[in-house]
Design an enzyme around this catalytic site. Structure first.
Site, PDB file in Angstrom:
ATOM      1  CB  CYS A   4      -0.929  -0.010   1.213  1.00 45.11           C
ATOM      2  SG  CYS A   4      -1.782   1.562   1.462  1.00 45.11           S
ATOM      3  CG  HIS A  99      -6.792   9.314   0.942  1.00 46.51           C
ATOM      4  ND1 HIS A  99      -6.952   8.037   0.452  1.00 46.51           N
ATOM      5  CD2 HIS A  99      -7.053  10.149  -0.091  1.00 46.51           C
ATOM      6  CE1 HIS A  99      -7.275   8.098  -0.839  1.00 46.51           C
ATOM      7  NE2 HIS A  99      -7.356   9.378  -1.193  1.00 46.51           N
TER       8      HIS A  99
HETATM    9  P1  AMP Z   1      -7.665   9.831  -4.283  1.00 43.18           P
HETATM   10  O1  AMP Z   1      -7.655  10.051  -5.770  1.00 43.18           O
HETATM   11  O2  AMP Z   1      -8.844  10.452  -3.580  1.00 43.18           O
HETATM   12  O3  AMP Z   1      -7.491   8.365  -3.951  1.00 43.18           O
HETATM   13  O4  AMP Z   1      -6.417  10.616  -3.714  1.00 43.18           O
HETATM   14  C1  AMP Z   1      -5.114  10.124  -3.786  1.00 43.18           C
HETATM   15  C2  AMP Z   1      -4.209  11.304  -3.728  1.00 43.18           C
HETATM   16  O5  AMP Z   1      -2.920  10.835  -3.430  1.00 43.18           O
HETATM   17  C3  AMP Z   1      -4.112  12.103  -5.031  1.00 43.18           C
HETATM   18  O6  AMP Z   1      -4.526  13.447  -4.793  1.00 43.18           O
HETATM   19  C4  AMP Z   1      -2.633  12.007  -5.390  1.00 43.18           C
HETATM   20  O7  AMP Z   1      -2.127  13.199  -5.949  1.00 43.18           O
HETATM   21  C5  AMP Z   1      -2.008  11.697  -4.052  1.00 43.18           C
HETATM   22  N1  AMP Z   1      -0.744  11.005  -4.094  1.00 43.18           N
HETATM   23  C6  AMP Z   1      -0.414   9.912  -4.831  1.00 43.18           C
HETATM   24  N2  AMP Z   1       0.855   9.530  -4.581  1.00 43.18           N
HETATM   25  C7  AMP Z   1       1.345  10.406  -3.668  1.00 43.18           C
HETATM   26  C8  AMP Z   1       2.597  10.544  -3.011  1.00 43.18           C
HETATM   27  N3  AMP Z   1       3.620   9.702  -3.232  1.00 43.18           N
HETATM   28  N4  AMP Z   1       2.761  11.558  -2.135  1.00 43.18           N
HETATM   29  C9  AMP Z   1       1.746  12.419  -1.896  1.00 43.18           C
HETATM   30  N5  AMP Z   1       0.522  12.340  -2.480  1.00 43.18           N
HETATM   31  C10 AMP Z   1       0.325  11.342  -3.363  1.00 43.18           C
END
Ligand code: AMP
Length: 113
Positions: A4, A99
């Site tokens: 994850c 999240h």
């Molecule tokens: P969701 O689309 O609601 O599942 O949100 C996932 C979020 O995680 C998105 O806004 C991505 O930009 C963010 N995300 C993905 N990988 C990373 C990472 N390595 N560090 C910080 N944010 C991330």
């Protein structure tokens, strides 16, 4: 969960820009910000999403909602902010670890995630 992404961020295996941490909660800046301030607040324990919230773990979610306004205050979001949690593919959830997005720093449109 070892595969994850957000569990690996909590474990420090993948770098992040941390803004808050306590025993059960971790918060970090979104890698692709959709607003001037875009922070993700997550439980350290793996919960797949809103559908994974139960009577056994909902106190943790309540704690997250105590942490969120504290983060917003620390970030200076005096004009308000939005809290979003996408649940499942139709909502656009891309990371299957519960999240909460904190979005703010400017007036937000309804289209914004
Ligand atoms: P969701 O689309 O609601 O599942 O949100 C996932 C979020 O995680 C998105 O806004 C991505 O930009 C963010 N995300 C993905 N990988 C990373 C990472 N390595 N560090 C910080 N944010 C991330």
């Amino acid at each position: 969960m070892s595969d994850c992404l957000f569990c690996r961020i909590v474990a420090g295996e993948i770098p992040s820009t941390k803004v808050y941490e306590d025993d059960t909660v971790f918060a970090f800046r979104d890698i692709a910000p959709q607003a001037p301030t875009h922070i993700l607040v997550i439980p350290k324990v793996h919960i797949p999403g809103c559908d994974g919230v139960t009577a056994e773990n909902s106190a943790l979610v309540a704690h997250i909602f105590e942490v969120i306004p504290a983060i917003a205050r620390a970030e200076g979001l005096t004009g308000g902010y939005r809290v979003v949690s996408n649940c499942g593919p139709d909502a656009g959830q891309t990371v299957p670890h519960l999240h909460f997005h904190i979005l703010g720093g400017k007036p937000l449109t309804l289209e914004m995630a």
